[in-house]
Design a protein around this motif. Structure first.
Motif, mmCIF file in Angstrom:
data_model
loop_
_atom_site.group_PDB
_atom_site.id
_atom_site.type_symbol
_atom_site.label_atom_id
_atom_site.label_comp_id
_atom_site.label_asym_id
_atom_site.label_seq_id
_atom_site.Cartn_x
_atom_site.Cartn_y
_atom_site.Cartn_z
ATOM 1 N N VAL A 137 0.847 -1.184 0.000
ATOM 2 C CA VAL A 137 0.000 0.000 0.000
ATOM 3 C C VAL A 137 0.885 1.237 0.000
ATOM 4 N N LYS A 138 0.650 2.113 -0.959
ATOM 5 C CA LYS A 138 1.556 3.248 -1.160
ATOM 6 C C LYS A 138 1.242 4.462 -0.282
ATOM 7 N N ASP A 139 -0.023 4.641 0.094
ATOM 8 C CA ASP A 139 -0.387 5.832 0.866
ATOM 9 C C ASP A 139 -1.636 5.533 1.702
ATOM 10 N N GLU A 140 -2.065 6.512 2.479
ATOM 11 C CA GLU A 140 -3.220 6.320 3.368
ATOM 12 C C GLU A 140 -4.493 6.021 2.583
ATOM 13 N N GLU A 141 -4.645 6.646 1.419
ATOM 14 C CA GLU A 141 -5.811 6.377 0.551
ATOM 15 C C GLU A 141 -5.834 4.896 0.149
ATOM 16 N N GLY A 142 -4.694 4.384 -0.290
ATOM 17 C CA GLY A 142 -4.589 2.974 -0.676
ATOM 18 C C GLY A 142 -4.847 2.050 0.504
ATOM 19 N N ALA A 143 -4.367 2.434 1.682
ATOM 20 C CA ALA A 143 -4.586 1.634 2.889
ATOM 21 C C ALA A 143 -6.070 1.571 3.222
ATOM 22 N N LYS A 144 -6.756 2.700 3.100
ATOM 23 C CA LYS A 144 -8.196 2.714 3.392
ATOM 24 C C LYS A 144 -8.967 1.816 2.418
ATOM 25 N N ILE A 145 -8.561 1.820 1.151
ATOM 26 C CA ILE A 145 -9.217 0.969 0.150
ATOM 27 C C ILE A 145 -8.970 -0.501 0.473
ATOM 28 N N ALA A 146 -7.720 -0.866 0.784
ATOM 29 C CA ALA A 146 -7.398 -2.255 1.123
ATOM 30 C C ALA A 146 -8.130 -2.695 2.390
ATOM 31 N N GLU A 147 -8.302 -1.764 3.333
ATOM 32 C CA GLU A 147 -9.049 -2.075 4.555
ATOM 33 C C GLU A 147 -10.532 -2.274 4.230
ATOM 34 N N ARG A 148 -11.097 -1.402 3.394
ATOM 35 C CA ARG A 148 -12.505 -1.538 2.980
ATOM 36 C C ARG A 148 -12.730 -2.849 2.235
ATOM 37 N N ALA A 149 -11.693 -3.321 1.526
ATOM 38 C CA ALA A 149 -11.790 -4.569 0.770
ATOM 39 C C ALA A 149 -11.601 -5.794 1.662
ATOM 40 N N GLY A 150 -11.281 -5.577 2.945
ATOM 41 C CA GLY A 150 -11.132 -6.686 3.883
ATOM 42 C C GLY A 150 -9.780 -7.370 3.845
ATOM 43 N N LEU A 151 -8.787 -6.736 3.232
ATOM 44 C CA LEU A 151 -7.475 -7.359 3.090
ATOM 45 C C LEU A 151 -6.542 -7.068 4.260
ATOM 46 N N ILE A 152 -6.678 -5.881 4.846
ATOM 47 C CA ILE A 152 -5.812 -5.493 5.949
ATOM 48 C C ILE A 152 -6.660 -4.916 7.078
ATOM 49 N N LYS A 153 -6.073 -4.891 8.264
ATOM 50 C CA LYS A 153 -6.733 -4.324 9.447
ATOM 51 C C LYS A 153 -5.853 -3.222 10.005
ATOM 52 N N LYS A 154 -6.480 -2.221 10.605
ATOM 53 C CA LYS A 154 -5.728 -1.127 11.217
ATOM 54 C C LYS A 154 -5.656 -1.341 12.726
ATOM 55 N N THR A 155 -4.471 -1.133 13.258
ATOM 56 C CA THR A 155 -4.251 -1.188 14.711
ATOM 57 C C THR A 155 -3.514 0.091 15.100
ATOM 58 N N PRO A 156 -3.360 0.335 16.387
ATOM 59 C CA PRO A 156 -2.577 1.513 16.799
ATOM 60 C C PRO A 156 -1.137 1.496 16.251
ATOM 61 N N LYS A 157 -0.613 0.297 15.952
ATOM 62 C CA LYS A 157 0.758 0.178 15.440
ATOM 63 C C LYS A 157 0.809 0.219 13.909
ATOM 64 N N GLY A 158 -0.325 0.392 13.261
ATOM 65 C CA GLY A 158 -0.339 0.422 11.800
ATOM 66 C C GLY A 158 -1.209 -0.683 11.230
ATOM 67 N N TYR A 159 -1.041 -0.931 9.954
ATOM 68 C CA TYR A 159 -1.848 -1.934 9.262
ATOM 69 C C TYR A 159 -1.149 -3.287 9.254
ATOM 70 N N TYR A 160 -1.959 -4.353 9.312
ATOM 71 C CA TYR A 160 -1.415 -5.698 9.126
ATOM 72 C C TYR A 160 -2.413 -6.513 8.321
ATOM 73 N N ASP A 161 -1.909 -7.582 7.714
ATOM 74 C CA ASP A 161 -2.718 -8.426 6.840
ATOM 75 C C ASP A 161 -3.698 -9.290 7.632
#
Length: 170
Positions: free
Chosen positions: A60-84
């Motif tokens: 994921v290149k930026d916060e926008e991409g991270a939000k899309i991947a999260e909406r797609a159910g591929l990654i989760k957000k935690t206080p330490k960042g995103y993980y698969d």
């Protein structure tokens, strides 16, 4: 907001999982031992995700991409960042009736040694804007024409059963 970006990230992830499977002869051998041919592996776009916490999150290149991947159910957000969401699994893309990737089902492989801390054998994508579990029938995109032609369907329990039946001509 458009769902096109969700379909795009799910499609690119399916491709990445397929490419990863090609690098794991042991996983391909496991699928062969289950009777699945290379042609069927390709037809169902079976893939693999290694035992890494950020295999997709790191792409994921930026916060926008991270939000899309999260909406797609591929990654989760935690206080330490995103993980698969998926790690160490044979990956089965879940397709809608049009053949678009809408989610994934991952089978743990190899199984965890300690049964006390065993990860779930199967892990599916969470419900998203494009994936509602009750609206998806695995393999339907490949079977719908034959269902229309023959006016009946054969339902089986799991992905491997569906894949084996399809491979056998059903």
């Amino acid at each position: 907001e458009s769902t096109d970006s969700l379909y795009d990230v799910l499609e690119s992830t399916a491709t990445r999982y397929s490419q990863e499977l090609a690098r794991h002869a042991d996983i391909i051998e496991y699928l062969h031992s289950r009777g699945i041919t290379d042609q069927t592996i390709a037809a169902f776009r079976i893939g693999y995700v290694p035992d890494e916490w950020r295999y997709i999150a790191n792409t994921v290149k930026d916060e926008e991409g991270a939000k899309i991947a999260e909406r797609a159910g591929l990654i989760k957000k935690t206080p330490k960042g995103y993980y698969d969401r998926f790690r160490k699994r044979v990956m089965f893309p879940l397709m809608d009736a049009s053949g678009r990737v809408v989610g994934f089902s991952g089978r743990l492989y190899p199984p965890d040694g300690d049964s006390e801390k065993q990860s779930p054998k199967y892990l599916n994508s969470p419900e998203t804007e494009v994936f509602q579990k009750s609206r998806i029938l695995f393999g339907f995109d490949k079977a719908k024409s034959a269902i229309r032609t023959h006016n009946f369907a054969i339902l089986v329990e799991g992905q491997m059963d569906c894949i084996a039946a399809h491979q056998a001509g059903f």
